[in-house]
Write an enzyme that holds these catalytic residues in place. Structure first.
Site, mmCIF file in Angstrom:
data_model
loop_
_atom_site.group_PDB
_atom_site.id
_atom_site.type_symbol
_atom_site.label_atom_id
_atom_site.label_comp_id
_atom_site.label_asym_id
_atom_site.label_seq_id
_atom_site.Cartn_x
_atom_site.Cartn_y
_atom_site.Cartn_z
ATOM 1 N N SER A 34 0.840 -1.203 0.000
ATOM 2 C CA SER A 34 0.000 0.000 0.000
ATOM 3 C C SER A 34 0.872 1.249 0.000
ATOM 4 O O SER A 34 0.456 2.308 -0.446
ATOM 5 C CB SER A 34 -0.928 0.006 1.216
ATOM 6 O OG SER A 34 -0.171 0.008 2.401
ATOM 7 N N LEU A 59 -2.562 -7.330 6.747
ATOM 8 C CA LEU A 59 -2.784 -7.774 8.129
ATOM 9 C C LEU A 59 -4.266 -7.913 8.460
ATOM 10 O O LEU A 59 -4.635 -8.586 9.426
ATOM 11 C CB LEU A 59 -2.164 -6.779 9.125
ATOM 12 C CG LEU A 59 -0.644 -6.802 9.309
ATOM 13 C CD1 LEU A 59 -0.268 -5.858 10.440
ATOM 14 C CD2 LEU A 59 -0.157 -8.202 9.612
ATOM 15 N N LYS A 84 1.776 5.904 8.655
ATOM 16 C CA LYS A 84 2.574 6.771 9.533
ATOM 17 C C LYS A 84 2.555 8.256 9.183
ATOM 18 O O LYS A 84 3.402 9.010 9.663
ATOM 19 C CB LYS A 84 4.011 6.271 9.554
ATOM 20 C CG LYS A 84 4.690 6.364 8.214
ATOM 21 C CD LYS A 84 6.206 6.314 8.376
ATOM 22 C CE LYS A 84 6.877 6.554 7.064
ATOM 23 N NZ LYS A 84 7.808 7.613 6.991
ATOM 24 N N SER A 124 7.092 5.021 18.480
ATOM 25 C CA SER A 124 7.671 6.258 17.959
ATOM 26 C C SER A 124 7.906 7.242 19.091
ATOM 27 O O SER A 124 7.177 7.239 20.093
ATOM 28 C CB SER A 124 6.678 6.859 16.963
ATOM 29 O OG SER A 124 6.956 8.217 16.729
ATOM 30 N N ALA A 125 8.864 8.128 18.885
ATOM 31 C CA ALA A 125 9.103 9.220 19.830
ATOM 32 C C ALA A 125 7.872 10.106 19.967
ATOM 33 O O ALA A 125 7.763 10.862 20.930
ATOM 34 C CB ALA A 125 10.285 10.061 19.350
ATOM 35 N N TYR A 148 -2.469 9.221 14.675
ATOM 36 C CA TYR A 148 -1.295 8.360 14.469
ATOM 37 C C TYR A 148 -0.604 8.075 15.815
ATOM 38 O O TYR A 148 -0.318 6.921 16.157
ATOM 39 C CB TYR A 148 -0.314 9.046 13.500
ATOM 40 C CG TYR A 148 1.087 8.501 13.555
ATOM 41 C CD1 TYR A 148 1.395 7.268 12.998
ATOM 42 C CD2 TYR A 148 2.113 9.218 14.192
ATOM 43 C CE1 TYR A 148 2.685 6.763 13.055
ATOM 44 C CE2 TYR A 148 3.399 8.723 14.257
ATOM 45 C CZ TYR A 148 3.685 7.488 13.688
ATOM 46 O OH TYR A 148 4.959 6.995 13.761
ATOM 47 N N LYS A 152 -0.035 4.494 18.253
ATOM 48 C CA LYS A 152 1.227 3.999 18.828
ATOM 49 C C LYS A 152 1.067 3.780 20.338
ATOM 50 O O LYS A 152 1.500 2.768 20.886
ATOM 51 C CB LYS A 152 2.370 4.983 18.539
ATOM 52 C CG LYS A 152 2.726 5.085 17.067
ATOM 53 C CD LYS A 152 3.225 3.752 16.531
ATOM 54 C CE LYS A 152 3.389 3.714 15.039
ATOM 55 N NZ LYS A 152 3.607 2.381 14.480
ATOM 56 N N ASN A 197 6.593 14.209 3.579
ATOM 57 C CA ASN A 197 6.245 14.964 4.795
ATOM 58 C C ASN A 197 7.481 15.222 5.631
ATOM 59 O O ASN A 197 7.538 16.171 6.391
ATOM 60 C CB ASN A 197 5.290 14.153 5.686
ATOM 61 C CG ASN A 197 3.979 13.864 5.002
ATOM 62 O OD1 ASN A 197 3.342 14.776 4.501
ATOM 63 N ND2 ASN A 197 3.577 12.595 4.972
ATOM 64 N N LEU A 199 11.644 15.549 6.737
ATOM 65 C CA LEU A 199 12.718 16.461 6.312
ATOM 66 C C LEU A 199 13.677 15.852 5.293
ATOM 67 O O LEU A 199 13.947 16.444 4.249
ATOM 68 C CB LEU A 199 13.492 16.921 7.560
ATOM 69 C CG LEU A 199 14.637 17.897 7.278
ATOM 70 C CD1 LEU A 199 14.105 19.200 6.690
ATOM 71 C CD2 LEU A 199 15.420 18.183 8.561
ATOM 72 N N ASP A 294 4.351 20.608 15.817
ATOM 73 C CA ASP A 294 5.788 20.410 16.013
ATOM 74 C C ASP A 294 6.208 20.864 17.411
ATOM 75 O O ASP A 294 5.562 21.720 18.018
ATOM 76 C CB ASP A 294 6.582 21.232 14.987
ATOM 77 C CG ASP A 294 6.934 20.418 13.750
ATOM 78 O OD1 ASP A 294 6.729 19.194 13.762
ATOM 79 O OD2 ASP A 294 7.423 21.030 12.780
#
Ligand code: UD1
Length: 336
Positions: A34, A59, A84, A124-125, A148, A152, A197, A199, A294
């Site tokens: 996907s 899945l 993500k 994820s952080a 998102y 997590k 998306n 950097l 951010d």
């Protein structure tokens, strides 16, 4: 040991397959393509020289999962399959809850039926939310800023509960900071569809002329040069972190959570200049407004991964940029 890698054609999944094969694991991989391309699997065969089994499957498809577990004795699972993109998750929350959580529950149910009890989870952080002061430690308060991030956080909770209910089940929750870089062969790397998306893929596309300039999201953050600071980690180091976590799980039932980063932060402009050194050309940029959601600074305390897994990131920003540049140069239009 035979490991099932879901999302095996994706950016982190593909690099992890190579590290698993080098460490002597048998690999079975699946992907629904996907957000990835079948050509990645051919490239993995070419780079590794190993024709591991691959299934095109989702899945959400329990029958397809059963088939994989019937045809292969699976000892452990690394689950990279998931969506993500933060912005998309705000627009299509149900897609995120279905992909990232229903898919994971299907997988865990299948594993239980086949008595497979080792699971590595891509967290994820982002779970450190908006508050808190870096370096982030695993016991810091958590929060989600978007759907998102919620998937997590919930994924982590599900694994803690499953592991509490079954003393033989073991899980590693790995909180990734910012994976960048590419395989040194130049054959594998991050290849997002559409406008990136994140950097690094954005900078790489400006460097090869596919995008005109980078927009720096704010230069008025409370950091030395005013741009956001992140803990960038080479994707090969990150992949090796999974292999180290699996080795730990084999000997330690229970659920463990660990950050995977370098423990060092770099600003947007530092990354931009490191990429300029790697490619030998200037990268045009403009300063724009801050991106909603951010934060100024994020980097990891990596003590736990070092103490438990004996793992530590080895590669620095120069290598990350050099490898990203090699990948985009060899694949200017992405993986074909
Ligand atoms: C982003 C997600 C995070 C997710 C991670 C992995 C957001 C707010 N966060 O992390 O939840 O886990 O990706 O997919 O989307 N930047 C620019 N210009 C750009 C792109 C980025 O200046 O065109 C800056 C950002 O403001 C930030 C840094 O570069 O300071 C890194 O951004 P990015 O690569 O998107 O990663 P995160 O925001 O850390």
């Amino acid at each position: 040991m035979r490991i099932l890698v879901t999302g095996g054609a994706g950016y982190i999944g593909s690099h992890t397959i190579l590290e698993l094969l080098s460490a002597g694991y048998d690999v079975v991989a699946m992907d629904n393509f996907s957000n990835s391309k079948p050509a990645v699997i051919d490239r993995l065969y070419a780079v590794s020289g190993v024709r591991f089994r691959f299934y095109e499957a989702d899945l959400g498809d329990s029958l397809a999962l059963d088939k994989i577990f019937i045809e292969n004795k699976i000892d452990g699972v690394i689950n990279f399959a998931g969506a993500k993109a933060v912005g998309e998750s705000v627009e299509k929350p149900l897609k995120y809850y279905r992909n990232n959580l229903s898919g994971m529950i299907n997988l865990l149910e299948t594993m239980a039926r086949f008595e497979c009890r080792q699971f590595v989870f891509s967290s994820s952080a982002t779970v450190y939310g908006a508050g808190g002061t870096p370096p982030f430690r695993e016991e810091d308060p958590l929060g989600a800023l978007n759907p998102y991030g919620s998937t997590k956080l919930m994924g982590e909770t599900i694994l803690r509960d499953v592991s509490a209910a079954d003393p033989e089940f073991s899980a590693a929750i790995l909180r990734y900071f910012n994976p960048i870089g590419a395989h040194p062969s130049g054959m594998l790397g991050e290849d997002p569809a559409g406008i990136p998306n994140n950097l690094l893929p954005y900078i790489a596309r400006v460097a090869v002329g596919r995008l005109p300039y980078l927009t720096v999201f704010g230069d008025d953050w409370p950091t030395p040069d005013g741009t956001g600071i992140r803990d960038y980690i080479h994707v090969v180091d990150l992949a090796r972190g999974h292999v180290a976590a699996l080795a730990y799980l084999a000997a330690h039932p229970g659920c463990v959570t660990a950050n995977l980063g370098t423990g060092r932060g770099h600003s947007v402009l530092e990354v931009l200049h490191a990429f300029e050194r790697a490619c030998g050309r200037q990268i045009p940029y403009e300063v724009g407004p801050r991106r909603p959601g951010d934060n100024a600074v994020s980097y990891a305390d990596c003590t736990r991964a070092r103490e438990l897994f004996g793992w530590q990131a080895q590669l620095g920003l120069e290598e990350m940029c050099a490898d990203s540049w090699r990948f985009i140069q060899q694949n200017p239009d992405g993986i074909q």
